[in-house]
Design a protein around this motif. Structure first.
Motif, PDB file in Angstrom:
ATOM      1  N   VAL A 334       0.835  -1.206   0.000  1.00 58.76           N
ATOM      2  CA  VAL A 334       0.000   0.000   0.000  1.00 58.76           C
ATOM      3  C   VAL A 334       0.868   1.254   0.000  1.00 58.76           C
ATOM      4  CG1 VAL A 334      -1.982  -1.083   1.112  1.00 58.76           C
ATOM      5  CG2 VAL A 334      -0.167  -0.058   2.522  1.00 58.76           C
ATOM      6  N   GLY A 335       2.179   1.051   0.122  1.00 57.80           N
ATOM      7  CA  GLY A 335       3.109   2.168   0.120  1.00 57.80           C
ATOM      8  C   GLY A 335       4.519   1.681  -0.118  1.00 57.80           C
ATOM      9  N   ILE A 336       5.434   2.628  -0.254  1.00 54.42           N
ATOM     10  CA  ILE A 336       6.837   2.328  -0.498  1.00 54.42           C
ATOM     11  C   ILE A 336       7.687   3.007   0.574  1.00 54.42           C
ATOM     12  CG2 ILE A 336       8.784   2.587  -2.082  1.00 54.42           C
ATOM     13  CD1 ILE A 336       6.748   0.632  -3.096  1.00 54.42           C
ATOM     14  N   ALA A 337       8.599   2.245   1.173  1.00 52.50           N
ATOM     15  CA  ALA A 337       9.530   2.790   2.137  1.00 52.50           C
ATOM     16  C   ALA A 337      10.824   3.187   1.444  1.00 52.50           C
ATOM     17  CB  ALA A 337       9.819   1.764   3.227  1.00 52.50           C
ATOM     18  N   ILE A 338      11.201   4.426   1.632  1.00 49.07           N
ATOM     19  CA  ILE A 338      12.487   4.899   1.140  1.00 49.07           C
ATOM     20  C   ILE A 338      13.419   4.943   2.341  1.00 49.07           C
ATOM     21  CG2 ILE A 338      13.708   6.780  -0.017  1.00 49.07           C
ATOM     22  CD1 ILE A 338      10.998   7.572  -1.257  1.00 49.07           C
ATOM     23  N   TRP A 385       9.724  -2.527   8.814  1.00 48.02           N
ATOM     24  CA  TRP A 385       9.910  -2.911   7.413  1.00 48.02           C
ATOM     25  C   TRP A 385      11.165  -2.243   6.856  1.00 48.02           C
ATOM     26  CZ3 TRP A 385       5.582  -0.309   9.284  1.00 48.02           C
ATOM     27  CH2 TRP A 385       5.563   1.067   9.083  1.00 48.02           C
ATOM     28  N   LYS A 386      11.708  -2.843   5.801  1.00 41.15           N
ATOM     29  CA  LYS A 386      12.906  -2.309   5.165  1.00 41.15           C
ATOM     30  C   LYS A 386      12.538  -1.592   3.870  1.00 41.15           C
ATOM     31  CE  LYS A 386      16.282  -5.387   7.231  1.00 41.15           C
ATOM     32  NZ  LYS A 386      17.487  -6.213   7.011  1.00 41.15           N
ATOM     33  N   THR A 387      13.543  -1.029   3.234  1.00 40.37           N
ATOM     34  CA  THR A 387      13.332  -0.328   1.966  1.00 40.37           C
ATOM     35  C   THR A 387      12.530  -1.199   1.007  1.00 40.37           C
ATOM     36  OG1 THR A 387      15.385   0.921   2.191  1.00 40.37           O
ATOM     37  CG2 THR A 387      14.476   0.707  -0.023  1.00 40.37           C
ATOM     38  N   GLY A 388      11.469  -0.623   0.446  1.00 39.73           N
ATOM     39  CA  GLY A 388      10.622  -1.370  -0.478  1.00 39.73           C
ATOM     40  C   GLY A 388       9.164  -1.290  -0.082  1.00 39.73           C
ATOM     41  N   PRO A 389       8.374  -2.278  -0.489  1.00 38.69           N
ATOM     42  CA  PRO A 389       6.929  -2.232  -0.248  1.00 38.69           C
ATOM     43  C   PRO A 389       6.572  -2.280   1.235  1.00 38.69           C
ATOM     44  CG  PRO A 389       7.500  -3.879  -1.920  1.00 38.69           C
ATOM     45  CD  PRO A 389       8.779  -3.456  -1.277  1.00 38.69           C
ATOM     46  N   ILE A 390       5.494  -1.565   1.581  1.00 45.02           N
ATOM     47  CA  ILE A 390       4.907  -1.624   2.921  1.00 45.02           C
ATOM     48  C   ILE A 390       3.501  -2.179   2.777  1.00 45.02           C
ATOM     49  CG2 ILE A 390       4.276  -0.331   4.989  1.00 45.02           C
ATOM     50  CD1 ILE A 390       6.087   1.936   3.966  1.00 45.02           C
ATOM     51  N   TYR A 523      -2.091   7.281   6.723  1.00 45.45           N
ATOM     52  CA  TYR A 523      -0.949   8.159   6.451  1.00 45.45           C
ATOM     53  C   TYR A 523      -0.128   7.614   5.278  1.00 45.45           C
ATOM     54  CZ  TYR A 523       3.186  11.049   7.486  1.00 45.45           C
ATOM     55  OH  TYR A 523       4.237  11.931   7.420  1.00 45.45           O
ATOM     56  N   VAL A 524       0.137   6.314   5.291  1.00 43.61           N
ATOM     57  CA  VAL A 524       0.917   5.693   4.216  1.00 43.61           C
ATOM     58  C   VAL A 524       0.129   5.678   2.913  1.00 43.61           C
ATOM     59  CG1 VAL A 524       2.018   3.555   3.440  1.00 43.61           C
ATOM     60  CG2 VAL A 524       2.294   4.307   5.819  1.00 43.61           C
ATOM     61  N   LEU A 525      -1.151   5.332   2.982  1.00 45.46           N
ATOM     62  CA  LEU A 525      -1.976   5.276   1.773  1.00 45.46           C
ATOM     63  C   LEU A 525      -2.071   6.630   1.086  1.00 45.46           C
ATOM     64  CD1 LEU A 525      -4.843   2.965   3.066  1.00 45.46           C
ATOM     65  CD2 LEU A 525      -3.490   2.537   1.017  1.00 45.46           C
ATOM     66  N   GLU A 526      -2.138   7.691   1.871  1.00 43.34           N
ATOM     67  CA  GLU A 526      -2.265   9.033   1.298  1.00 43.34           C
ATOM     68  C   GLU A 526      -0.969   9.496   0.633  1.00 43.34           C
ATOM     69  OE1 GLU A 526      -3.530  11.486   4.503  1.00 43.34           O
ATOM     70  OE2 GLU A 526      -5.529  10.571   4.627  1.00 43.34           O
ATOM     71  N   ALA A 529       4.701   7.010  -0.793  1.00 42.67           N
ATOM     72  CA  ALA A 529       6.116   6.888  -0.448  1.00 42.67           C
ATOM     73  C   ALA A 529       6.406   7.624   0.846  1.00 42.67           C
ATOM     74  CB  ALA A 529       6.983   7.438  -1.574  1.00 42.67           C
ATOM     75  N   VAL A 530       7.067   6.956   1.779  1.00 40.73           N
ATOM     76  CA  VAL A 530       7.477   7.577   3.039  1.00 40.73           C
ATOM     77  C   VAL A 530       8.973   7.346   3.226  1.00 40.73           C
ATOM     78  CG1 VAL A 530       5.232   7.453   4.181  1.00 40.73           C
ATOM     79  CG2 VAL A 530       6.779   5.513   4.329  1.00 40.73           C
ATOM     80  N   SER A 531       9.657   8.380   3.692  1.00 42.20           N
ATOM     81  CA  SER A 531      11.105   8.318   3.841  1.00 42.20           C
ATOM     82  C   SER A 531      11.496   8.161   5.300  1.00 42.20           C
ATOM     83  CB  SER A 531      11.748   9.584   3.270  1.00 42.20           C
ATOM     84  OG  SER A 531      11.490   9.710   1.891  1.00 42.20           O
ATOM     85  N   ALA A 532      12.443   7.277   5.540  1.00 42.26           N
ATOM     86  CA  ALA A 532      12.965   7.089   6.891  1.00 42.26           C
ATOM     87  C   ALA A 532      13.796   8.298   7.286  1.00 42.26           C
ATOM     88  CB  ALA A 532      13.811   5.822   6.949  1.00 42.26           C
ATOM     89  N   THR A 533      13.582   8.788   8.489  1.00 46.19           N
ATOM     90  CA  THR A 533      14.360   9.912   9.008  1.00 46.19           C
ATOM     91  C   THR A 533      14.924   9.536  10.372  1.00 46.19           C
ATOM     92  OG1 THR A 533      12.422  10.912  10.071  1.00 46.19           O
ATOM     93  CG2 THR A 533      12.928  11.601   7.804  1.00 46.19           C
ATOM     94  N   LEU A 534      15.971  10.223  10.769  1.00 52.04           N
ATOM     95  CA  LEU A 534      16.586   9.955  12.057  1.00 52.04           C
ATOM     96  C   LEU A 534      17.237  11.236  12.548  1.00 52.04           C
ATOM     97  CD1 LEU A 534      16.894   7.488  13.896  1.00 52.04           C
ATOM     98  CD2 LEU A 534      19.166   7.145  12.914  1.00 52.04           C
TER      99      LEU A 534
END
Length: 600
Positions: A334-338, A385-390, A523-526, A529-534
């Motif tokens: 339903v989304g992509i993790a960057i 989850w890791k980089t890729g599909p969520i 949040y992910v569906l809207e 793509a969501v990016s990991a931040t730290l």
């Protein structure tokens, strides 16, 4: 002769008492089913003793032993699981499965709960149209006319040996919904005070029925017997007011709080059957015909666990195809993790900032507008989850509890106290930071260790309990202990759950009554793509507070502790005069447990 007549009269009177017409009427009470039909925990995929299929098996057994059995639900029915979410958001081409299940099980009524509005008016209106039973609420009215927006009550006739027992059910809903729900979902509706509404309707119904049930989607802030405040405050005390102020109620069915309550107080039976169909309330009323009118002569209440009941195979078969589609959908992206939102080592994830928990905190802040947020890594099994599909299954596996969100107003001292409470999770032994034994034995309490976003803080695990938080800053400045701040927490923690008593009774600014897993999914569906931040805003390590002595310099202090001067500056950003530091100045000496540490 007179004595003989009196003796015969006594014998006849006793015979009348023995053979008086009596009937046992049973009421089965469910509440806060939250989309659960199958005995499964969607967060883990494992078996769980929940759901309407189990309730159905119990209800069938009850009806075999007593045909005079009525089933009533008190709301929060059509929202809460991936099954309910899938129907509302993905495929609602067929009948709402929750409504179809209650139709099949022969419920006589359900109450409109606050979560019935979560998916918008079209889903709710369709559910009402499909229901073979009324969905009740007397205190929700149209803004324009003041008329009831839903059926206020229902009167059911129970036949018995050529006679009829009339059972009235008045539905009421918590009036706090405007504080929780999106305005567009409740546009055109007014939510009246349930107590005033009950005072209006109960006398009218009392004249028409033999048994009067008030079914209220709401709960209690007070002990039912003593009237003392309870530990868990949920923002309203209407249930207690109804009990004490509205006369003529035989049975008070409640919900919303997910508590298990079985009481008889001043002749009123009170029931609340937890949530998800884990238990069902069983109310037994013995009625006797006296002077041409049915009267209750005995009453009992019990909450029956569904753990010992097998799920009704017929009910499961009805919805198996739909459930199969849900399970397949749960594994669709339903989304992509960057970037990685992943926990390799849960202990490490509790020592320094990580992208998964930072993401959940940022979502909580975004949806509520609160600048400060906290959440726990609930168990050691949560990975992310890791980089890729969520997938939706990924999201449900991260936020495994049915929590909602509360924004409360607290002081800086409250935040500091909460951080100190979480810091008790660690112990320093033999030169190592380890988890405190009482937090893992006899059972793991990882869910009580909170991680914060929106503030910057460092924790020294080798310090005494209550003195471990060396620094807390907000927007670049030390946190004002007397200042007020809005923080977003889950409803459990906001009520003081887990020993966080500093949050009990704090003003509630606003609430979001969607479960957090659904909030994250939306949040992910809207965004897709969501990016990991730290931002590395916190860490755990070892340290102390050094009081600068006469003629001590940054160089001599760094040599004293064997720590680079730049590290001292990093954790003391307000330190300006590094060549000659005034005596008495407090300086943080800190070593993070992990190499990469936050900038404080």
């Amino acid at each position: 002769m007179r004595k003989l007549f009196l003796a015969m009269f006594v014998v006849i009177s006793l015979a009348v008492l023995v053979f008086a017409t009596q009937v046992n009427l049973s009421i089965i009470h469910t509440s806060d089913i939250h989309g659960n039909i199958f005995p499964v925990d969607y967060a883990t995929g494992k078996f769980s003793a929940v759901g309407l299929a189990k309730i159905s098996a119990f209800l069938s057994e009850m009806r075999k032993s007593n045909p005079n059995t009525l089933a009533i639900d008190t709301g929060d029915l059509i929202q809460g699981t991936p099954l309910a979410y899938y129907y509302a958001k993905v495929d609602n081409s067929g009948e709402n499965p929750m409504i179809a299940a209650l139709n099949h099980m022969g419920f006589i009524a359900s109450v409109i709960g606050n979560h019935e509005f979560n998916y918008g008016p079209s889903i709710l209106e369709r559910a009402i149209g499909e229901a073979g039973f009324p969905m009740l609420s007397a205190n929700i009215v149209f803004e324009s006319s003041g008329e009831a927006a839903f059926a206020p009550y229902v009167i059911v006739e129970v036949p018995f040996e050529g006679d009829t027992i009339r059972v009235g059910v008045l539905g009421l809903t918590t009036s706090f919904i405007p504080n929780w729900e999106e305005p567009k979902h409740i546009a055109g509706l007014n939510f009246l005070d349930p107590v005033s509404t009950a005072l209006e309707y109960v006398p009218q119904l009392r004249e028409k029925v033999d048994v009067l049930v008030v079914a209220y989607h709401g709960g209690f802030e007070r002990d039912l017997k003593t009237g003392a405040p309870t530990e868990e405050l949920l923002g309203e005390n209407v249930g207690y007011q109804i009990l004490k102020e509205v006369k003529g109620i035989d049975v008070l069915l409640t919900g919303h709080q997910h508590r298990t309550i079985a009481e008889v107080i001043d002749g009123t039976v009170i029931s609340q059957p937890s949530n998800w169909g884990k238990v069902a309330g069983k109310i037994d009323l013995v009625l006797e015909k006296k002077n041409g009118k049915w009267e209750i002569v005995n009453r009992n209440i019990a909450q029956i666990s569904m753990a010992n009941y097998d799920a009704d195979s017929e009910v499961m078969a009805m919805f198996q195809n739909f459930e199969d589609r849900v399970q397949k959908w749960l594994d669709q992206p339903v989304g992509i993790a960057i970037g990685d939102f992943y926990i390799d080592d849960p202990f490490v994830a509790r020592l320094a900032d990580n992208s998964l928990i930072e993401f959940v905190n940022r979502v909580q802040s975004f949806v509520t507008g609160a600048p400060i947020s906290s959440v726990a890594l609930f168990t050691n099994d949560i990975k992310g989850w890791k980089t890729g599909p969520i997938t939706i299954r990924d999201i449900n596996a991260v936020y495994i509890y049915p929590n909602t969100l509360k924004v409360i107003k607290v002081t800086g001292a409250d935040i500091k106290a909460a951080l100190e409470k979480s810091a008790e999770y660690f112990t320093y032994e033999d030169g190592e930071i380890v988890v405190t034994d009482s937090w893992i034995n006899p059972k793991p309490l990882h869910y009580n260790y909170d991680i914060w976003e929106g503030i910057e803080y460092i924790v020294a695990a080798d310090r005494p309990v209550g003195e471990r938080v060396l620094s807390v800053r907000y927007m670049g400045r030390p946190l004002d202990m007397d200042g007020e701040y809005e923080v977003v927490l889950n409803n459990y923690r906001a009520g003081g759950g887990g020993g966080y008593t500093m949050f009990q009774g704090k003003p509630v600014v606003r609430e979001v009554m969607l479960e957090v897993s659904e909030i994250i999914a939306d949040y992910v569906l809207e965004r897709v793509a969501v990016s990991a931040t730290l931002d590395r805003n916190w860490s755990v390590g070892t340290g102390l507070i050094h009081t600068v002595g006469w003629n001590e310099t940054l160089r001599t202090i760094s040599e004293m502790y064997g720590i680079d001067a730049s590290e001292i500056m990093k954790y003391n950003p307000d330190l300006k005069r590094v060549e000659r530091i005034p005596a008495g100045t407090k300086i943080i000496i800190y070593r993070a447990a992990l190499e990469e540490v936050p900038v404080i």
